[in-house]
Design a protein around this motif. Structure first.
Motif, PDB file in Angstrom:
ATOM      1  N   PRO A  85       0.588  -1.470  -0.072  1.00  0.00           N
ATOM      2  CA  PRO A  85       0.113  -0.070  -0.025  1.00  0.00           C
ATOM      3  C   PRO A  85       0.942   1.305  -0.061  1.00  0.00           C
ATOM      4  CG  PRO A  85      -0.099  -1.011   2.164  1.00  0.00           C
ATOM      5  CD  PRO A  85       0.626  -2.162   1.060  1.00  0.00           C
ATOM      6  N   LYS A  86       2.045   1.257   0.861  1.00  0.00           N
ATOM      7  CA  LYS A  86       2.803   2.367   0.613  1.00  0.00           C
ATOM      8  C   LYS A  86       3.370   2.972  -0.645  1.00  0.00           C
ATOM      9  CE  LYS A  86       5.735   5.883   1.867  1.00  0.00           C
ATOM     10  NZ  LYS A  86       5.350   7.076   2.079  1.00  0.00           N
ATOM     11  N   ALA A  87       3.758   1.609  -1.443  1.00  0.00           N
ATOM     12  CA  ALA A  87       4.238   1.916  -2.977  1.00  0.00           C
ATOM     13  C   ALA A  87       3.158   2.493  -3.978  1.00  0.00           C
ATOM     14  CB  ALA A  87       4.818   0.826  -3.364  1.00  0.00           C
ATOM     15  N   SER A 114       9.831 -10.625  -3.513  1.00  0.00           N
ATOM     16  CA  SER A 114       9.432 -10.658  -4.856  1.00  0.00           C
ATOM     17  C   SER A 114       7.909 -11.014  -5.233  1.00  0.00           C
ATOM     18  CB  SER A 114      10.274 -12.024  -5.430  1.00  0.00           C
ATOM     19  OG  SER A 114      11.545 -11.759  -5.457  1.00  0.00           O
ATOM     20  N   ALA A 115       7.516 -11.874  -4.718  1.00  0.00           N
ATOM     21  CA  ALA A 115       6.087 -12.170  -5.027  1.00  0.00           C
ATOM     22  C   ALA A 115       5.033 -10.927  -4.719  1.00  0.00           C
ATOM     23  CB  ALA A 115       5.484 -13.088  -3.983  1.00  0.00           C
ATOM     24  N   PHE A 120       2.321  -5.839  -7.430  1.00  0.00           N
ATOM     25  CA  PHE A 120       2.197  -4.462  -7.539  1.00  0.00           C
ATOM     26  C   PHE A 120       2.565  -4.117  -8.752  1.00  0.00           C
ATOM     27  CE2 PHE A 120       4.569  -0.539  -7.744  1.00  0.00           C
ATOM     28  CZ  PHE A 120       3.876   0.346  -7.136  1.00  0.00           C
ATOM     29  N   MET A 121       3.587  -4.507  -9.482  1.00  0.00           N
ATOM     30  CA  MET A 121       3.998  -4.041 -10.779  1.00  0.00           C
ATOM     31  C   MET A 121       3.059  -4.496 -11.879  1.00  0.00           C
ATOM     32  SD  MET A 121       6.868  -2.535 -10.571  1.00  0.00           S
ATOM     33  CE  MET A 121       7.447  -2.418 -12.172  1.00  0.00           C
ATOM     34  N   GLN A 136       9.599   1.820 -11.328  1.00  0.00           N
ATOM     35  CA  GLN A 136      10.874   1.096 -11.083  1.00  0.00           C
ATOM     36  C   GLN A 136      11.004   1.126  -9.513  1.00  0.00           C
ATOM     37  OE1 GLN A 136      14.855   2.296 -12.481  1.00  0.00           O
ATOM     38  NE2 GLN A 136      15.890   0.407 -11.957  1.00  0.00           N
ATOM     39  N   ILE A 137      10.898  -0.308  -9.045  1.00  0.00           N
ATOM     40  CA  ILE A 137      11.476  -0.020  -7.642  1.00  0.00           C
ATOM     41  C   ILE A 137      12.585  -0.707  -7.174  1.00  0.00           C
ATOM     42  CG2 ILE A 137      10.476  -1.402  -5.515  1.00  0.00           C
ATOM     43  CD1 ILE A 137       7.978  -1.564  -6.520  1.00  0.00           C
TER      44      ILE A 137
END
Length: 705
Positions: A85-87, A114-115, A120-121, A136-137
């Protein structure tokens, strides 16, 4: 990835940087802004701070001047939890505040899950407002890798990021960094007129020549200038003139920072760099140096040749200040006049006289020395020799040590081992040393030069020093945290190579050079036939085989594989490795090996088989190590990585992972690097035992990462 740094050293740097990044906390936003500005090399706009030092709300954390590039930073520990949620909030905020953004970078101080990131992506790519945009993260490992690969060799970047990430400065100081500008010393006089003259000359030309005879203060003046202009350059480098026989040779000189190297000529062209070349050879073409400098770069050359800027000598007040420093009985006026008449305002001489008197000489002794050399043309050098000769009775062994080292500086840890703290204090009290980085002991260059004239009067202890070096390396390589091993191996690299060139191929020397040399720059002469090394081990009598001997054989095989893979390709490397496999069998026949040495041989045989594509055989050897009398955590880790995806091995993976996590710290013998690798290897599928382990060891993982 940087190709100029040893792979093992790079992995160690990453682990330590990840640890530091995770605990930056509330300052992560400031850190992130500086990091991105250093990486991109362009001015960025950052959100301001209020009077309490907290970021002003509303705007994005960082953006490019045109608003097409945006970054948001977060130190939240649950950043990668569930649906992140923060991202999502940060991405929404970036797009709302900067509608022209085409690239959004989200930085997290945490380690990615990773999961969660994949979910998210996928959602981000499906958003209508993300069409024509990218996100990009970057997690803590990504940030650490960018620092190692792109910023570790920038002294400016390290200085800017260091207050938020102290481990960066530790890496720079602990590892044997090369070409660093030494400190002018706490006792160096403040001479602002010289600084102003340097500044004025560098506005006329990017290359400044500082002239004068030895001990005239050229080097101290250059170092003092660098110290006061540290913010003006990305890098400040120091080279000895003997290392630069020609201008063209600068293309082959590497600056090393924390084990990573960069070409000096490239640095001068590509980023603002200050290069100081101390005491250049008379044949160096100084007129060609200026052409090497790009925007903001400067070269300062100190030389004993005529021409160039000449620093003024001490006036009488400066000379008196130095000669009387920390002395109970000041120099009598009539003795001072004798000194002044003999050497004038020669800066180094007054420091040496001060040290000689504090070490027991009388002012009458000093007056006699000055009287004897008073009629000689090279009075300052002759007086330095006489003053140093007076020190032989009380510090002959200490001076002989530096003559053996072969250069004016040495790794402090080894110097303390050989000379003891008392020996180093004697050198300092006599004003023979000059301050340097914390892990280095350095003699003044003029003092070191004088040693050559006193060599016949020094005790013959070179053999003992060489034996002590071998013992120190062996101890450092087999015990402790490994840092003393790296620092002494790199500091005394020249001494180690000289010993091997002379036929002294002790295992400690060979192992040190193999372990600390990048594969691409490895000297192939170090790669002896492992079979011949085993012949010597088997032919040597004794109740045991020193661990360093088997370590040298193993490292010769591993370093040889990596060297050949870099130079000749994977196929050639595998062919050579396959031909060396019988070495493991021959060593195994030696009944004097300890159970630990047998286990290490079995483990490295497994690694070699893995490189040869024989995965099943490698697994069998790792399993044999764990079933033996001395199971190795490194073998357990290899198995976790190799069989983690095999459903039939799920129970074994759980058992081995538990052992690795529970065996860390006070609970067992798992090293930090193995512990972190085990955490990184945790399977991210929905397994109850995984959640149990994270819950059980979460605080420890948080503390270490």
């Amino acid at each position: 990835m940087s190709q100029s740094i040893n792979a093992k050293l790079r992995a160690s740097h990453l682990i330590r940087l990840i640890d530091g990044i995770r605990v930056i906390g509330p300052d992560f936003e400031r850190f992130g802004g500086m990091l991105m500005e250093q990486l991109l090399g362009i001015p960025l706009t950052h959100r301001g701070l209020n009077v309490l030092g907290f970021p002003v709300g509303g705007d994005v954390d960082t953006h490019s001047p045109d608003g097409t590039w945006v970054a948001e930073y977060s130190a939240e520990t649950a950043y990668f939890a569930k649906d992140m949620p923060k991202a999502t909030k940060d991405l929404n905020h970036a797009l709302a505040k900067k509608p022209d953004a085409r690239e959004v970078v989200l930085l997290s101080a945490q380690k990615r899950v990773s999961a969660a990131e994949q979910r998210f992506m996928a959602k981000a790519r499906a958003r209508p407002d993300m069409q024509g945009r990218t996100v990009q993260i970057l997690d803590s490992r990504d940030i650490a890798a960018m620092i190692v690969d792109h910023l570790l060799t920038s002294d400016r970047a390290v200085s800017l990021l260091g207050p938020y990430l102290p481990v960066l400065e530790q890496l720079r100081d602990e590892q044997a960094a090369t070409l660093q500008v030494p400190s002018p010393g706490e006792g160096a006089l403040d001479r602002p007129a010289i600084d102003a003259a340097f500044e004025a000359e560098l506005t006329k030309s990017p290359c400044l020549v500082v002239s004068g005879h030895g001990g005239a203060g050229k080097s101290v003046a250059a170092a003092a200038f660098a110290k006061r202009r540290v913010d003006a350059y990305h890098n400040q480098l120091w080279l000895k003139g003997t290392d630069v026989p020609s201008v063209e040779s600068l293309n082959a000189v590497a600056m090393v920072r924390a084990g990573d190297s960069r070409n000096v000529a490239y640095l001068l062209k590509s980023r603002p760099t200050l290069l100081i070349i101390d005491d250049v050879d008379l044949d160096l073409a100084l007129d060609k140096l200026a052409a090497l400098c790009g925007p903001g770069s400067h070269i300062i050359v100190t030389s004993r040749r005529d021409g160039g800027y000449v620093p003024p000598p001490f006036d009488e007040a400066e000379a008196r200040e130095v000669v009387n420093r920390d002395i109970v009985e000041p120099c009598p006026d009539e003795v001072f006049q004798v000194i002044w008449d003999a050497v004038g305002g020669h800066p180094l001489t007054y420091g040496l006289i001060n040290g000689t008197v504090r070490n027991g000489a009388s002012w009458a002794d000093i007056r006699e020395d000055c009287r004897v050399i008073g009629e000689l043309p090279d009075r300052s050098d002759r007086l330095a020799n006489r003053l140093l000769a007076r020190a032989l009775n009380v510090m002959g062994r200490e001076l002989a040590f530096f003559l053996w080292v072969g250069k004016a500086d040495c790794d402090r840890g080894f110097a303390v081992r050989v000379l003891s703290p008392v020996g180093l204090r004697k050198l300092n009290d006599a004003c023979l040393t000059t301050p340097d980085w914390p892990n280095v002991v350095r003699l003044h260059d003029v003092v070191f030069a004088s040693l050559q004239t006193l060599a016949v009067d020094l005790p013959e202890v070179a053999g003992a020093f060489t034996d002590q070096l071998a013992a120190y390396i062996e101890e450092a390589a087999t015990y402790g945290d490994g840092l003393p091993f790296w620092t002494v191996s790199q500091s005394l690299d020249v001494r180690l190579r000289a010993a091997i060139s002379a036929g002294d191929r002790r295992s400690a020397f060979v192992y040190a050079l193999l372990e600390t040399s990048p594969s691409a720059s490895l000297d192939p002469d170090l790669l002896e036939d492992p079979s011949a090394m085993v012949d010597r081990i088997l032919a040597t009598s004794g109740d045991r085989v020193p661990a360093i001997n088997t370590m040298a054989v193993i490292e010769t095989i591993e370093a040889g594989y990596l060297y050949r893979k870099t130079r000749d390709g994977k196929t050639a490397a595998e062919t050579a490795l396959a031909s060396q496999m019988p070495v493991f069998d021959r060593l195994e026949t030696d009944c004097r090996l300890t159970i630990q040495q047998h286990a290490e041989l079995e483990h490295h045989r497994g690694k070699a088989l893995l490189r040869l594509g024989e995965k099943s055989a490698a697994i069998a050897h790792f399993e044999a190590v764990l079933a033996g009398s001395h199971p190795l955590n490194e073998s357990r880790l290899q198995l976790v990585k190799l069989v983690a995806r095999d459903p039939k091995k799920a129970a074994e993976v759980e058992t081995m992972t538990r052992a690795l996590l529970e065996g860390f710290g006070g609970r067992g013998d798992v090293t930090t690097s193995v512990f972190l690798a085990a955490v990184e290897s945790l399977p991210w599928h929905d397994a109850p035992w995984r959640h149990d382990l994270i819950k059980m060891h979460g605080p420890t993982i948080e503390d270490v990462l």
